[in-house]
Design a protein around this motif. Sequence first.
Motif, PDB file in Angstrom:
ATOM      1  N   PRO A 196       8.693   5.082  51.846  1.00  0.00           N
ATOM      2  CA  PRO A 196       7.582   4.329  51.253  1.00  0.00           C
ATOM      3  C   PRO A 196       7.148   3.185  52.176  1.00  0.00           C
ATOM      4  CG  PRO A 196       9.628   3.978  50.012  1.00  0.00           C
ATOM      5  CD  PRO A 196       9.939   4.896  51.144  1.00  0.00           C
TER       6      PRO A 196
ATOM      7  N   SER B 168      12.751  -3.144  47.055  1.00  0.00           N
ATOM      8  CA  SER B 168      11.793  -3.809  47.934  1.00  0.00           C
ATOM      9  C   SER B 168      12.059  -3.300  49.342  1.00  0.00           C
ATOM     10  CB  SER B 168      11.951  -5.324  47.895  1.00  0.00           C
ATOM     11  OG  SER B 168      11.571  -5.823  46.648  1.00  0.00           O
TER      12      SER B 168
ATOM     13  N   ASN C 299       7.101   5.592  43.646  1.00  0.00           N
ATOM     14  CA  ASN C 299       5.719   5.093  43.584  1.00  0.00           C
ATOM     15  C   ASN C 299       4.774   6.191  43.092  1.00  0.00           C
ATOM     16  OD1 ASN C 299       6.362   2.498  44.377  1.00  0.00           O
ATOM     17  ND2 ASN C 299       5.887   2.855  46.528  1.00  0.00           N
TER      18      ASN C 299
ATOM     19  N   SER D  28       6.977  -3.413  47.230  1.00  0.00           N
ATOM     20  CA  SER D  28       7.716  -2.996  46.046  1.00  0.00           C
ATOM     21  C   SER D  28       7.653  -1.481  45.893  1.00  0.00           C
ATOM     22  CB  SER D  28       7.115  -3.674  44.817  1.00  0.00           C
ATOM     23  OG  SER D  28       7.851  -3.331  43.672  1.00  0.00           O
ATOM     24  N   VAL D  29       8.790  -0.895  45.490  1.00  0.00           N
ATOM     25  CA  VAL D  29       8.889   0.555  45.301  1.00  0.00           C
ATOM     26  C   VAL D  29       9.390   0.810  43.880  1.00  0.00           C
ATOM     27  CG1 VAL D  29       9.987   2.681  46.075  1.00  0.00           C
ATOM     28  CG2 VAL D  29       9.396   0.902  47.743  1.00  0.00           C
ATOM     29  N   ALA D  30       8.614   1.539  43.096  1.00  0.00           N
ATOM     30  CA  ALA D  30       8.983   1.860  41.716  1.00  0.00           C
ATOM     31  C   ALA D  30       9.575   3.264  41.658  1.00  0.00           C
ATOM     32  CB  ALA D  30       7.757   1.774  40.810  1.00  0.00           C
TER      33      ALA D  30
ATOM     34  N   SER E 257      13.600  -0.452  40.612  1.00  0.00           N
ATOM     35  CA  SER E 257      12.731  -0.722  41.758  1.00  0.00           C
ATOM     36  C   SER E 257      13.552  -1.185  42.953  1.00  0.00           C
ATOM     37  CB  SER E 257      11.682  -1.773  41.394  1.00  0.00           C
ATOM     38  OG  SER E 257      12.318  -3.006  41.117  1.00  0.00           O
TER      39      SER E 257
END
Length: 166
Positions: free
Chosen positions: A87, A125, A66, A91-93, A123
């Motif tokens: 995180p 989740s 993120n 959603s985690v990028a 990504s």
Amino acid sequence: ASSSQGVRGTSAVVTVTITMPPLNTNPPVVYAVSPAHSAILSNLTSIQVTFSERVQGVDASDLLVNGAPATGVSGSGSNYTFTVAQPPLGSVAIGWASAHGITDYGYPAPLPFDATGAGATWSYSIADMTPPVIAARNPAAGATLTNLTDVTVTFSEAVQGVDAAD
């Protein structure tokens, strides 16, 4: 050839062929990651990255979660484990710093890892997959009472949708 005591020796004639290594034409890519791409997770504290070949110049700050750099990295060759700060839910990028220093060991010059190439970003989740439990209740379970006017229930985490009919 001669030894340190002056003993001399010879060998039969030999032929030595020196071949140039093949030219390096393929930069390293992300070969595999764990957890797998698009996984739904309850927590994320480390990410294992396997590159397609041995790489050098890998730093914790190269991997971004993120947009924030990883907190640590260990490994060598083509296999690295990045530790990351947990995180928040959602959603985690995962991506790479634009100024990363990751390269291969190619000839005649090392090629840089393409942080924007196919498969280089992915990504996850993060979801709350642990249901709440009753942490405390008043009066206690099994208590003998002469009258009951209130019941206080404390859950292990914040809950919603509770009403008197429950």
